[in-house]
Design an enzyme around this catalytic site. Structure first.
Site, PDB file in Angstrom:
ATOM      1  N   TYR A   1      -5.929  12.511 -14.155  1.00 42.34           N
ATOM      2  CA  TYR A   1      -6.858  11.374 -14.051  1.00 42.34           C
ATOM      3  C   TYR A   1      -8.285  11.793 -13.829  1.00 42.34           C
ATOM      4  CZ  TYR A   1      -2.575   9.356 -11.872  1.00 42.34           C
ATOM      5  OH  TYR A   1      -1.308   8.969 -11.550  1.00 42.34           O
TER       6      TYR A   1
ATOM      7  N   CYS B   1      -0.652  28.627 -16.430  1.00 42.16           N
ATOM      8  CA  CYS B   1      -1.124  29.066 -17.738  1.00 42.16           C
ATOM      9  C   CYS B   1      -1.679  27.890 -18.511  1.00 42.16           C
ATOM     10  CB  CYS B   1       0.024  29.711 -18.496  1.00 42.16           C
ATOM     11  SG  CYS B   1       0.710  31.077 -17.576  1.00 42.16           S
TER      12      CYS B   1
ATOM     13  N   PRO C   1       0.824  -1.212   0.000  1.00 45.81           N
ATOM     14  CA  PRO C   1       0.000   0.000   0.000  1.00 45.81           C
ATOM     15  C   PRO C   1       0.858   1.263   0.000  1.00 45.81           C
ATOM     16  CG  PRO C   1       0.122  -0.921   2.208  1.00 45.81           C
ATOM     17  CD  PRO C   1       0.852  -1.880   1.308  1.00 45.81           C
TER      18      PRO C   1
HETATM   19  C1  PLP Z   1       2.121   2.051  -7.523  1.00 41.03           C
HETATM   20  C2  PLP Z   1       2.407   0.713  -6.994  1.00 41.03           C
HETATM   21  C3  PLP Z   1       1.997   0.370  -5.696  1.00 41.03           C
HETATM   22  C4  PLP Z   1       1.239   1.315  -4.802  1.00 41.03           C
HETATM   23  O1  PLP Z   1       0.004   1.654  -5.288  1.00 41.03           O
HETATM   24  P1  PLP Z   1      -1.010   2.476  -4.339  1.00 41.03           P
HETATM   25  O2  PLP Z   1      -2.172   2.728  -5.214  1.00 41.03           O
HETATM   26  O3  PLP Z   1      -0.312   3.709  -3.923  1.00 41.03           O
HETATM   27  O4  PLP Z   1      -1.313   1.587  -3.175  1.00 41.03           O
HETATM   28  C5  PLP Z   1       2.326  -0.875  -5.219  1.00 41.03           C
HETATM   29  N1  PLP Z   1       3.019  -1.768  -5.982  1.00 41.03           N
HETATM   30  C6  PLP Z   1       3.416  -1.460  -7.235  1.00 41.03           C
HETATM   31  C7  PLP Z   1       4.167  -2.471  -8.004  1.00 41.03           C
HETATM   32  C8  PLP Z   1       3.118  -0.231  -7.783  1.00 41.03           C
HETATM   33  O5  PLP Z   1       3.513   0.054  -9.016  1.00 41.03           O
END
Ligand code: PLP
Length: 463
Positions: free
Chosen positions: A364, A391, A321
């Site tokens: 996004y 801008c 996470p």
């Molecule tokens: C970006 C990423 C995460 C974290 O994603 P969150 O949405 O911030 O929890 C975990 N593992 C990998 C491989 C990622 O590319």
């Protein structure tokens, strides 16, 4: 407060028919604890405090725009994840969400591990004293120099992302006289994003090796034969801002299926599976994220059920996470510069930052909340769009939100849940100076990433 049936100011059919924009919240002074860091509250005078300090004082001391990060909330979330997964699993914080040396030290103290995906993140982690064996290195195109540094440093694992990388990492490890622990990143055929998961067209992406067509099985075959590698597990990461556990279920099932095939073909039971990150947080009151213990239970149950059915020993699970730990712990504080009412169209509130400190809305179409935090107001709600000073017409911070109709230049407004992917994606567009990150805890505020200065800009510009 008195409340009208319709918000004051311009109204929009397109906006007003959508969910939470259909009507203003009952009380604009209320701060929904779902979207604000834990120690944020509004005191009797109406000013908002974090960690016991009034935001008006913080603005005076540190200026705006600035990110304020609730350190005790960050630490509590780390502990909640570690406790939920327990001693038989590993929690890796995804550093790309937001990384600084202070954050690395908090992670280390709270017992978490750390994912990095570049040489810069690796340097930050090592410099702040994260033990190398607690670091995992990801990415679809790690350079040879980055791989060398990671192997030399002794990182706990490198996540192999392609057939070429399998050979490259093995070669580098052998040259350095090492055997590198690795996982193979697979694409499981599920791509999950907010509120949904898509079970087609997911293999068409730059990350990982497809389970489909036996590609991942072939990658395992090759990795097992190379002397520079110790293959310890399979890795899968299915998306971001996910609320629905169904995508993780499919992913876990397919990864366990691969472990079963590997056992049957090679007589090897790989000891680890990593199910990635992507757990969603509340950006607005409409979002209902899962608690870490629910996630841990759901994932643990699926993996043990599938392994039992296949006669496999349950592997060690890890999760990654990023957003779910740091996202809710910070808010961005802005000063209102101008308020422009376009009769019959819209009200624009311009702040002293924008897409340079929060690109997610432009990138996004992300949703955010916003509140007046320097005072309370009982004025009628007005529907506004919060925009930056850049801008670019797409320079939007909060697309649609309600603020009090007496909002005026000089007021401070704050956008919650900006801890993840805001400072880490910040830019110098228009030669903006990237804002500081200030950690607040128990009545004390401390800069952990300082504000950029014009000298910083000129230093890079070598003439
Ligand atoms: C970006 C990423 C995460 C974290 O994603 P969150 O949405 O911030 O929890 C975990 N593992 C990998 C491989 C990622 O590319």
């Amino acid at each position: 407060m008195s409340r009208s049936a319709h918000p004051a100011g311009p109204r929009h059919a397109d906006v007003l028919t959508e969910g939470h924009y259909a009507a203003p919240p009952a009380d604009l002074n209320a701060l929904d604890e779902k979207v604000w860091a834990r120690t944020v509250s509004r005191d009797d005078d109406g000013a908002v405090t974090v960690g016991g300090i009034e935001v008006t004082r913080l603005a005076e001391e540190f200026g705006t725009p600035a990110y304020f990060l609730d350190e005790s909330d960050f630490r509590a979330r780390c502990r909640a994840w570690a406790d939920a997964f327990g001693p038989d699993a590993d929690v890796f914080y995804a550093g790309k969400a937001f990384l600084s040396r202070a954050v690395v030290r908090w992670l280390k103290e709270e017992g978490l591990n750390l994912d990095v995906c570049s040489g810069g993140e690796l340097t930050t982690a090592l410099d702040a004293g994260m033990p190398a064996e607690r670091i995992a290195f990801h990415g679809n195109n790690k350079t040879v120099a980055e791989i060398e540094r990671a192997v030399r440093a002794g990182v706990g694992r490198i996540v192999l992302d392609s057939f070429q990388e399998i050979v490259r990492v093995s070669h580098i490890a052998q040259q350095l006289g090492r055997r590198q622990r690795v996982q193979i990143r697979v694409t499981v055929g599920v791509e999950a994003h907010t509120h949904e998961f898509i079970a087609t067209a997911h293999e068409d992406q730059k990350f990982g090796i497809a389970l489909a067509g036996g590609q991942a099985a072939e990658a395992v075959r090759r990795a097992l034969t190379l002397d520079g590698l110790e293959l310890v597990g399979i890795h899968s990461h299915i998306g971001s801002q996910i609320f629905d556990m169904a995508g993780f279920e499919v992913s876990a099932r397919r990864v366990v299926q691969l472990l079963t095939e590997v056992r049957d073909e090679h007589g090897v039971e790989l000891p680890e599976i990593d199910l990635g990150g992507g757990l969603g947080i509340a950006y607005t009151s409409d979002d209902d994220p899962r608690e870490p213990h629910e996630i841990a239970k759901a994932l643990g149950d699926i993996v043990s059920r599938e392994c039992e059915a296949a006669g496999l020993a349950t592997p060690r699970i890890s999760v990654e996470p990023g957003r779910a730990i740091v996202g809710p712990t910070a808010f961005t504080l802005y000063e209102v510069g101008t308020v422009k009412h376009l009769e019959g169209l819209r009200t624009y509130v311009s702040v002293d930052g924008g897409m340079s400190d929060n690109i997610r809305t432009a990138l996004y179409d992300a949703e955010y909340s916003v509140a007046l935090v320097s005072r309370r107001s009982d004025a009628e709600p007005m529907l506004v769009r919060v925009v930056g000073k850049h801008c670019e017409s797409g320079d939007i911070v909060v697309k649609d939100a309600f603020l009090p109709s007496d909002l005026a230049p000089g007021d401070l407004i704050a956008v919650p849940a900006t801890g993840a992917y805001c400072r880490s994606m910040a830019s110098n567009y228009n030669h903006a100076l990237r804002p500081p990150v200030v950690a607040v805890r128990d009545g004390e505020a401390r800069v952990i990433v300082r504000r950029e200065t014009e000298e910083d800009l000129l230093r890079l510009d070598v003439g």
